[in-house]
Scaffold this active site. Structure first.
Site, PDB file in Angstrom:
ATOM      1  N   HIS A 228      -5.149  -1.000   3.089  1.00  0.00           N
ATOM      2  CA  HIS A 228      -3.885  -0.459   3.578  1.00  0.00           C
ATOM      3  C   HIS A 228      -3.566  -0.991   4.979  1.00  0.00           C
ATOM      4  O   HIS A 228      -2.423  -1.317   5.282  1.00  0.00           O
ATOM      5  CB  HIS A 228      -3.968   1.065   3.608  1.00  0.00           C
ATOM      6  N   GLU A 289       7.896   1.304   3.466  1.00  0.00           N
ATOM      7  CA  GLU A 289       6.507   1.650   3.176  1.00  0.00           C
ATOM      8  C   GLU A 289       6.410   2.183   1.755  1.00  0.00           C
ATOM      9  O   GLU A 289       7.406   2.595   1.180  1.00  0.00           O
ATOM     10  CB  GLU A 289       6.073   2.788   4.118  1.00  0.00           C
ATOM     11  N   HIS A 291       4.297   5.148  -0.644  1.00  0.00           N
ATOM     12  CA  HIS A 291       3.422   6.317  -0.609  1.00  0.00           C
ATOM     13  C   HIS A 291       3.136   6.725  -2.044  1.00  0.00           C
ATOM     14  O   HIS A 291       3.529   7.798  -2.486  1.00  0.00           O
ATOM     15  CB  HIS A 291       4.070   7.453   0.191  1.00  0.00           C
ATOM     16  N   ASN A 292       2.469   5.826  -2.763  1.00  0.00           N
ATOM     17  CA  ASN A 292       2.341   5.982  -4.209  1.00  0.00           C
ATOM     18  C   ASN A 292       1.286   6.990  -4.636  1.00  0.00           C
ATOM     19  O   ASN A 292       1.563   7.903  -5.400  1.00  0.00           O
ATOM     20  CB  ASN A 292       1.999   4.630  -4.837  1.00  0.00           C
ATOM     21  N   ARG A 312       8.204   7.555  11.442  1.00  0.00           N
ATOM     22  CA  ARG A 312       7.343   7.365  12.626  1.00  0.00           C
ATOM     23  C   ARG A 312       7.124   5.886  12.914  1.00  0.00           C
ATOM     24  O   ARG A 312       6.944   5.499  14.070  1.00  0.00           O
ATOM     25  CB  ARG A 312       6.005   8.086  12.449  1.00  0.00           C
ATOM     26  N   GLN A 518       0.111  14.979   9.778  1.00  0.00           N
ATOM     27  CA  GLN A 518       1.433  14.383   9.991  1.00  0.00           C
ATOM     28  C   GLN A 518       1.974  14.622  11.403  1.00  0.00           C
ATOM     29  O   GLN A 518       1.420  15.381  12.173  1.00  0.00           O
ATOM     30  CB  GLN A 518       2.412  14.979   8.981  1.00  0.00           C
TER      31      GLN A 518
END
Lengths: 960, 265
Positions: A228, A289, A291-292, A312, A518
């Protein structure tokens, strides 16, 4: 002594008011095929914890928790069920450690009322009336009422457990004495997901140091070296059909940007987002991005935090940009799949879609960012492994695009507190999903709190404009480990982990360090600026804490309560990763254009069927849930036309109110082409994204691209071979089009293991395009506007039905996949741009899925006008003697243009030299009538019918 | 002449403050974006303003219910100052989330006109059960003597966007509803393009009697779910793409902000 106690408040809608929550739940239960449920009652339960008098609790309930008009409450007891009707109660609570945003704001409100409570817990209660077995109720709860990854069913009184304090113990991992053949196992057992080779080089490094790594050190390496964070496959060594490619991305996507060397590219592939010039004062940046994996396990939280994360990234680009628009693209399984076809451990696609859309909606809307563009692909192979692409565009002053970290700068953590949420998110994203992923990886899934992030954004921009900090980055994958590790790469850093504010106690130092909780940013601050900076944060209730400082020794040192828990050489951390070597093979597919069936004479039903197919049908149910007008800059909306319900090509916003400059954004994606040849999939996606920019009046000379690769397991050579093909196409196309890539991302290993077989997603490349528009007053929309106007098709139609909606609707998977001739495409797009800029074109729509027939239908029903079309006028490439091929081929680089009759000569003069056909006129009668090449009527369909078929599928399956 | 100062109140989750400020500036006001914490610290600041605007957004995440926590905060910290502001003739406008706040703190509809703070209505979850963003048509319902300060000069039917999940206006009872009608407090109703009752989706949330905006009996406090700050220029209105693209300057929403400013001129 006062004793803390619990006081429960239950709130529900009064019976005389319509309760849409209960109604929805009842419909969802009926969808499961479960009969016997008469009605459902929904109750919000608040547990007030602390020293509070009964009267005060009642005041809190009546003035705060229950609406005075439409709701009623009881305090200290439960609502009694009505009569003797048979019913079941299901109460859902968050798991310990899962953040509940309502809790924080409810506590604030209670404080405003002058009361002090220790805690407020919320749960949801469903009372299901009807004669239904308990086992069925459990099934309902499992499938629609809660997700065990973050929630549980309450059984009896919940125990209020005190989390034990953490007592420090130095823990090392005995890697020195681990035999080589067991290193991979060690990596898996600890969820590090490092390869044997990588583990060996860590072993070697620490052998050299003469000691074992601490748990903190090993975790830091695993985060930093994760796929990642490092993109080690696509940036590693690939042996492709015998050819050695050292760093595929550098050799293709980054290379083309370097070679094109556009003066308006400000910062590419280095920061959290790619930055291009906008106007004299501002630059804009764009990032997409994925986010799977989190979205597969917990669709709402996964998608929410996907949006939160990409926002962000924007806030962490340069010295921080202000997000001005979001884009979202999803790939799901089929929403009407029978429940029995869904493998264990996978959620039903309808549930995934509902959760993902809600998550994207809540985060984007609450942050006040318009979600203006998106797309959805459906394929059964996405069932266990859906894809969620979250994109965001930001704006920043031209002099705020560079960051600088100096030794001695303070490391400041800003925003949310750190908890056990999101541990191993970075490494988990590189793992295969299995039917047990929900169990082992539940800590990798989180719920976001957009208001916390909004508060950070509001204050950060004030601090940025006063230049109170010198560098910023977000805490994303890998948490502080990645953020501080990256910022301090050139300097070194020391962090005191006990200074990091925690949500609850009990976290071990390594957990604090890599948690992906987060809504956190890290900034680098000169100590002289600290007080002024902290005053800004404090004024709006944003937590900021100094957690360490950047040093000059190029070491990363971590302490916990005075104990050193990590001491790593930054060079080893960032440069010590051995190059990944992978094999890739590619075998050209066997394509042929021979169709094994005869096309019908009347293709009306084929058109209607394609209009109502999942991929083509209206996505209005999704789009309407996004606030696409917030910030006041929306110009060309995602839905356009007479009734504002036609599918716009690109969307355009104007980030600086009062200026006529704008930003157009679009995307191209078609995994069905990837099944045949990822090269042409990539080429087609680029062509599609650029066509959409062109169709609204944008100019591809001012367009930049982003790539997002989502692939199956690239350790399989044929999978990686496809990715190499796609990357090569990105280079070849962008080079000719002159459109640089400015940012990209890859997500590999998108597979789902059912236990019996491994299902890989189709190779999926998303291309996003962004263009600066000089004058938004010259833009046009895609809907037909005036009877009598001429309709042109631009570009050539070939027999390219491979992967097309038409062939897929017939169950045929062969065929020739659409090609792109980039030189031809470029000259077509340039001329279309000119014609629009000169005001000769009233509407333009690009031809994509479903080909000419679908594009015509959309143009016409969006505008509310019909047309008579003659297929003989369509410019063809090669011999085509079938109407169905002309109507449904998905050849690239084509547009439909609507031109006022009086502009005919000007238009044709402007656009001369490219394939062009005047195929008909806009008519006031509400019919699309298409005459085939032999003169027969190939399609006769009325607008209302076409629109209804197009609008029906998602609306129906989602009830509304 | 001194410019009319408009206080645009911000808090955690407010997100239409910037464009609301922009619309007020275009209308000739001097908008100032002020965070509630700063206002609570120095309450007397409110006296310096002629207009108080509560913009759209998701104050405190709309947790518990939309606008509820900010309403609760205002009632508990600034009730007297706001009453005083209204009594001295200040104008108030609440848009979307701001409207929800005004209703939940009882400042609207205030059928008695005595600023009692009694809660007489609510804005509940849309009948569709979800957030919806779309352009709608509103009919101006009160003209003549009772006309609200904020709506003067508006055409009978205006085009304007909504974006909310909890916008269903429900009066407490029949009495409140008839008072609203009698007092001329129902300022806007959702209609179709022709100005007639249209049902869903023209009425996007299921509001009783298609109510989209209400004022206090004096017409100085306006609350509405639709966003006039999202139609201050023709460029924001999607109809512009179909209207032969004749360039006009102002969007229909700008008049609302101008009315606020002109009231003091």
């Amino acid at each position: 002594m006062k004793v803390a106690r619990d006081m429960k408040i239950e709130v529900r809608t009064r019976s005389e008011f319509y309760d849409s929550v209960s109604t929805k739940v009842k419909k969802d239960i009926a969808d499961l095929g479960i009969k016997g449920v008469k009605r459902v009652e929904y109750i919000d339960v608040y547990t007030l914890r602390g020293d509070i008098r009964d009267n005060d609790a009642i005041k809190i309930a009546s003035d705060l928790l229950a609406d005075k008009i439409s709701q009623e409450f009881v305090a200290g007891k439960c609502f009694s069920s009505k009569g003797k009707e048979k019913h079941h109660v299901v109460e859902i609570a968050y798991n310990p450690g899962v953040m509940d945003p309502v809790e924080e704001s409810a506590l604030k409100a209670v404080r405003d009322m002058g009361f002090v409570l220790d805690e407020i817990k919320t749960t949801k209660k469903y009372v299901i009336y009807g004669d239904v077995a308990t086992s069925v109720i459990r099934d309902i709860a499992d499938r629609i009422l809660y997700n065990k990854v973050i929630q549980h069913m309450v059984k009896g009184e919940e125990e209020h457990k005190n989390v034990p304090e953490y007592k420090f113990v130095y823990k090392e991992v005995d890697i020195l004495n681990t035999p080589k053949d067991e290193l991979r196992k060690l990596s898996l057992d600890r969820q590090l997901y490092l390869s044997a080779v990588e583990m060996e080089s860590i072993q070697e490094h620490f052998r050299h140091l003469g000691r074992n790594p601490s748990d903190c050190e090993l975790e830091t390496l695993a985060q930093t070296w994760s796929e990642h964070c490092k993109h080690k496959t696509l940036m590693g060594i690939v042996e492709y059909n015998g050819l050695i490619i050292d760093n595929l991305l550098k050799e293709t996507i980054m290379r083309v940007t370097r070679e094109l060397d556009k003066p308006w590219c400000v910062s590419v592939f280095v920061d959290n987002a790619g930055v291009i010039k906008y106007d004299k004062e501002n630059n804009i940046c764009f990032k997409v991005e994925t986010h799977n994996h989190p979205s597969a396990l917990e669709p709402y939280g996964g998608a929410e935090t996907g949006v939160g994360g990409v926002l962000r990234d924007i806030m962490g680009t340069g010295l921080g940009a202000k997000p001005i628009a979001n884009t979202d693209v999803f790939c799901f399984g089929l929403p009407d799949a029978p429940a029995s076809s869904i493998a264990k451990g996978a959620l039903h696609p309808k549930r995934v879609m509902k959760g993902v859309v809600s998550g994207v909606r809540d985060y984007g809307n609450k942050m006040g960012i318009p979600t203006v563009n998106g797309s959805v692909c459906f394929d059964e192979r996405y069932t266990g492994n859906p894809l969620v692409f979250c994109g965001s565009i930001g704006i920043m002053p031209v002099d705020a695009c560079e960051k600088q970290v100096d030794p001695g700068d303070l490391i400041v953590a800003v925003g949310g507190r750190t908890g056990r949420d999101g541990i191993h998110g970075a490494t988990f994203s590189s793992a295969e999903l299995t039917s047990s992923s929900e169990v082992i990886s539940s800590t990798a899934v989180q719920i976001g709190n957009p208001i916390t992030e909004k508060k950070i954004l509001d204050t950060l921009l004030v601090a940025r404009d006063k230049r109170l900090y010198g560098a910023i980055t977000d805490c994303g994958a890998g948490g502080f480990s990645s953020a501080v590790g990256e910022m301090g790469e050139e300097t070194g850093a020391v962090v005191y982990l006990e200074k990091i504010p925690l949500k609850y106690k009990g976290l071990e130092p390594w957990e604090i360090w890599i948690s992906e909780a987060q809504e956190r940013m890290v900034i680098s601050v000169k100590s002289v600026n600290k007080d002024e900076l902290f005053a800004i944060f404090e004024s709006e209730g944003v937590e900021a804490v100094v957690i360490g400082e950047f040093t000059g020794d190029k070491q990363l040192r971590l302490y916990y309560e005075g104990n050193k828990v990590a001491d790593i050489d930054m060079r080893f951390l960032h440069k010590g990763l051995p190059k990944t070597v992978r094999k890739a093979v590619w075998k050209a597919p066997d394509e042929n254009g021979i169709l094994s069936f005869r096309g019908k004479k009347d293709l009306t039903n084929d058109l209607l069927k394609i209009l109502s197919s999942w991929n083509v049908c209206s996505k209005e149910w999704i789009i309407r849930q996004y606030d696409h007008e917030v910030q006041g800059g929306s110009i060309l909306k995602p839905l356009v036309g007479a009734e504002n319900d036609g599918p716009s090509d690109a969307s355009v916003i104007r980030p600086v109110l009062g200026s006529y400059r704008g930003v157009a954004v679009s995307n191209g994606i078609n995994p069905n082409y990837g099944d045949i040849d990822p090269y042409w999939m990539a080429a087609s996606a680029i062509d599609e994204a650029l066509r959409q920019i062109t169709a609204v009046g944008g100019d591809i000379e001012k367009t930049a691209l982003l790539d997002n690769f989502c692939w199956g397991n690239t350790e399989k050579p044929e999978q990686l071979g496809g990715a190499v093909r796609a990357a090569q196409a990105c280079y070849d196309m962008a080079k000719v089009f002159g459109t640089p890539f400015i940012s990209g991302k890859d997500s590999l290993n998108n597979e789902f293991n059912t236990g019996k077989k491994v299902i890989s997603i189709p190779p999926t490349l998303l291309i996003s395009a962004i263009a600066v528009v000089d004058d938004i007053r010259k833009l046009i929309s895609m809907d037909a506007k005036a009877p009598g106007d001429l309709l042109y098709i631009v570009g050539e139609t070939a027999n390219e039905l491979g992967g097309s909606r038409y062939l897929l609707s017939k169950g045929v998977k062969s065929g020739i996949v659409p090609r792109v001739d980039p030189e031809m495409s470029l000259s077509i797009m340039r001329k279309v741009t000119q014609a629009i800029a000169r005001g000769y074109v009233r509407a333009a729509h690009d031809l994509s899925e479903g080909g000419l027939a679908v594009a015509l239908a959309e143009t016409l029903f969006a505008g509310g006008f019909g047309a008579r079309i003659d297929l003989k006028k369509v410019p063809l490439s090669g011999d085509i003697e079938r109407d169905d091929v002309i109507l449904f081929s998905e050849s690239n680089s084509r547009f439909i243009l609507e031109v006022p009759a009086v502009k005919r000569n000007d238009f044709e003069r402007t656009i001369s030299g490219i394939p062009l056909g005047m195929i008909g006129r806009v008519a006031s009668s509400p019919w699309l009538v298409v005459k085939g090449i032999k003169g027969d009527t190939a399609i006769k369909a009325d607008l209302a019918r076409m629109k209804k078929e197009w609008q029906k599928p998602i609306k129906e399956v989602m009830h509304g | 002449m001194a410019s009319v100062r408009a206080l645009i109140l911000r808090t955690a989750g407010t997100n239409c403050d910037m464009e609301t400020g922009h619309a007020f500036a275009l209308a000739g006001a001097k908008p100032e974006l002020i965070h509630i914490n700063a206002l609570i610290k120095e309450k007397s600041v409110l006296r310096e303003f002629r207009i108080l605007a509560l913009p759209g957004g998701f104050s405190y995440g709309d947790d518990i219910a939309s606008g509820k926590i900010l309403a609760n905060e205002l009632v508990n910290t600034l009730r007297d100052e706001i009453r005083d502001f209204v009594r001295r003739g200040g104008l108030v406008i609440g848009i979307c989330n701001g409207f929800q706040v005004l209703v939940k703190m009882g400042l609207l509809p205030d059928t008695s006109g005595n600023i009692s703070g009694e809660v007489e209505a609510t804005l509940a979850l849309n009948d569709s059960g979800r957030f919806e963003s779309r352009w709608v048509y509103l009919k101006k319902c009160v003209k003549g003597k009772k006309e609200c300060v904020w709506t003067k000069g508006l055409p009978d039917v205006i085009h304007i966007p909504v974006a909310h999940g909890e916008g269903k206006f429900i009066p407490r009872d029949r009495k409140v509803l008839s008072d609203l009608n009698d007092n001329g407090q129902i300022v806007f109703r959702y209609v179709d393009k022709s100005g007639a009752e249209g049902g869903y989706p023209h009425n996007p949330n299921g509001s009783i009697e298609d109510i989209a905006g209400v004022s206090d009996p004096g017409g100085k406090i306006l609350g509405l779910m639709p966003h006039p700050e999202r139609n201050f220029t023709f460029l924001q209105d999607p109809n512009w793409f179909r209207s032969q693209k004749i360039i006009k300057d102002a969007g229909v929403g700008l008049q609302i902000f101008k009315n606020g400013v002109n009231f003091f001129k």
